[in-house]
Design an enzyme around this catalytic site. Structure first.
Site, PDB file in Angstrom:
ATOM      1  N   SER A  80       0.831  -1.194   0.000  1.00  0.00           N
ATOM      2  CA  SER A  80       0.000   0.000   0.000  1.00  0.00           C
ATOM      3  C   SER A  80       0.871   1.252   0.000  1.00  0.00           C
ATOM      4  O   SER A  80       1.648   1.469  -0.930  1.00  0.00           O
ATOM      5  CB  SER A  80      -0.955  -0.046   1.196  1.00  0.00           C
ATOM      6  OG  SER A  80      -1.967   0.927   1.090  1.00  0.00           O
ATOM      7  N   ASP A  99      -9.949  -3.775  -5.833  1.00  0.00           N
ATOM      8  CA  ASP A  99      -9.210  -2.689  -5.190  1.00  0.00           C
ATOM      9  C   ASP A  99      -9.088  -1.571  -6.216  1.00  0.00           C
ATOM     10  O   ASP A  99      -8.686  -1.819  -7.355  1.00  0.00           O
ATOM     11  CB  ASP A  99      -7.820  -3.208  -4.782  1.00  0.00           C
ATOM     12  CG  ASP A  99      -6.955  -2.178  -4.061  1.00  0.00           C
ATOM     13  OD1 ASP A  99      -7.291  -0.980  -4.097  1.00  0.00           O
ATOM     14  OD2 ASP A  99      -5.935  -2.580  -3.478  1.00  0.00           O
ATOM     15  N   HIS A 116      -7.939  -4.808  -1.082  1.00  0.00           N
ATOM     16  CA  HIS A 116      -6.811  -4.157  -0.440  1.00  0.00           C
ATOM     17  C   HIS A 116      -6.645  -4.695   0.985  1.00  0.00           C
ATOM     18  O   HIS A 116      -7.621  -5.028   1.651  1.00  0.00           O
ATOM     19  CB  HIS A 116      -7.067  -2.643  -0.390  1.00  0.00           C
ATOM     20  CG  HIS A 116      -5.848  -1.825  -0.168  1.00  0.00           C
ATOM     21  ND1 HIS A 116      -4.977  -1.499  -1.180  1.00  0.00           N
ATOM     22  CD2 HIS A 116      -5.346  -1.265   0.960  1.00  0.00           C
ATOM     23  CE1 HIS A 116      -4.000  -0.764  -0.686  1.00  0.00           C
ATOM     24  NE2 HIS A 116      -4.187  -0.616   0.615  1.00  0.00           N
TER      25      HIS A 116
END
Length: 315
Positions: free
Chosen positions: A158, A252, A282
């Site tokens: 991320s 995502d 995610h």
């Protein structure tokens, strides 16, 4: 329970159990102070912590610079000589997370690759605006290069994937650049009007509204459009990057970033692979021991990291 919409069929039942558990623990109101939000995030991370494998040793220390220190945690496989080192940057939108929030993920990565893992506690926003986190990430890379002869794999998830990629771009011409990079559902600055940004704008656990919030908090103002230290996809030059594996989640808004980044590297003559993990969202790494699909994706990450650290191209 959140409205599942189209994701009721796209995601497996056991994965929905994970999503429901996360949202029950980390769904703060919009006006909550950041310190309280971080406490909720850390509590959620602690609940999902799976423990460290028995064969992993850890040590906490700090990189000392002229104007600051950068805490880190080193993971080493007990009784084994690591063949490479993974420099790991945690997720959390540049606002949340630290050495403890992703501790078990790093420990598993160490155990399953047999590599040393160094997790960096970079500075967080909004107290420290961009480029603070990036500066810490590059400083950590330079420190690690100076302190080990092992080949270095950059890895992050991320926000941490963003940092790993930004470090790869910034250090590719150093005498000892990274031997590879593994980016896990990274935020790279893709086109917000196309692809997964539209198809999965309201995906569970991360929406485009969330992304806009994190970007604003990190930058603090209107960022430059050509700042590759903020968004690596804005770089005009993709030559010379290390062999790259991008692992994204199908459901995502960021999944298209992986495809675009792969294509830019390939067009520049480099090596890159994009694995878009089906039926996942995610932050799936926290579900790696709860849902089979997440566990399979973790295996892909370990396989890619191990191969790159040994100088092999896995695809």
């Amino acid at each position: 329970m959140m409205d599942r919409g189209k994701y009721a069929a796209l995601l497996d039942p056991e994965y929905w159990t994970y999503i429901d558990a996360v949202t029950a623990r980390h769904f703060p109101p919009a006006d909550m102070p950041v310190e309280q939000e971080r406490a909720l995030y850390d509590e959620m991370a602690a609940v999902f912590h799976t423990g460290r494998p028995a064969g992993v040793e850890t040590e906490d220390d700090a990189i000392t610079l002229a104007d600051r220190t950068i805490p880190f945690r080193r993971y080493r496989p007990d009784g084994r000589s690591p063949r490479a080192a993974i420099l790991y940057f945690h997720g959390g939108g540049f606002v949340f997370g630290g050495l403890d929030s992703h501790d078990d993920i790093c420990a598993d990565l160490c155990d399953e690759t047999g590599f040393a893992v160094i997790s960096i506690d970079y500075r967080l926003a909004p107290e420290n605006l961009h480029p603070a986190a990036f500066d810490d990430a590059v400083a950590a890379f330079d420190w690690l290069v100076a302190g080990t002869e092992l080949p270095i794999v950059l890895c992050g998830e991320s926000a941490g994937g963003n940092l790993a990629a930004a470090v790869a771009h910034a250090t590719r011409e150093r005498p000892r650049p990274a031997i590879g990079q593994v980016l896990i559902y990274p935020s790279l600055g893709g086109d917000p009007s196309a692809g997964s940004y539209i198809d999965h704008a309201e995906a569970p656990l991360l929406s485009t509204t969330d992304l806009a919030f994190y970007r604003q908090v990190r930058a603090g103002q209107a960022p430059r459009l050509d700042d590759a230290t903020l968004e690596p996809l804005s770089d005009s030059d993709f030559t010379g990057l290390p062999p790259t594996v991008i692992v994204t989640a199908e459901c995502d808004p960021l999944s298209s970033d992986g495809e675009t980044y792969r294509d830019r590297i390939l067009a520049a003559g480099g090596k890159a692979a994009w694995l878009n993990e089906r039926r996942l969202t995610h932050s799936f790494l926290r579900a790696r021991k709860r849902a089979p699909r997440a566990g399979a994706a973790m295996t892909d990450i370990v396989t890619a990291s191990a191969a790159l650290g040994e100088g092999r191209w896995p695809y």
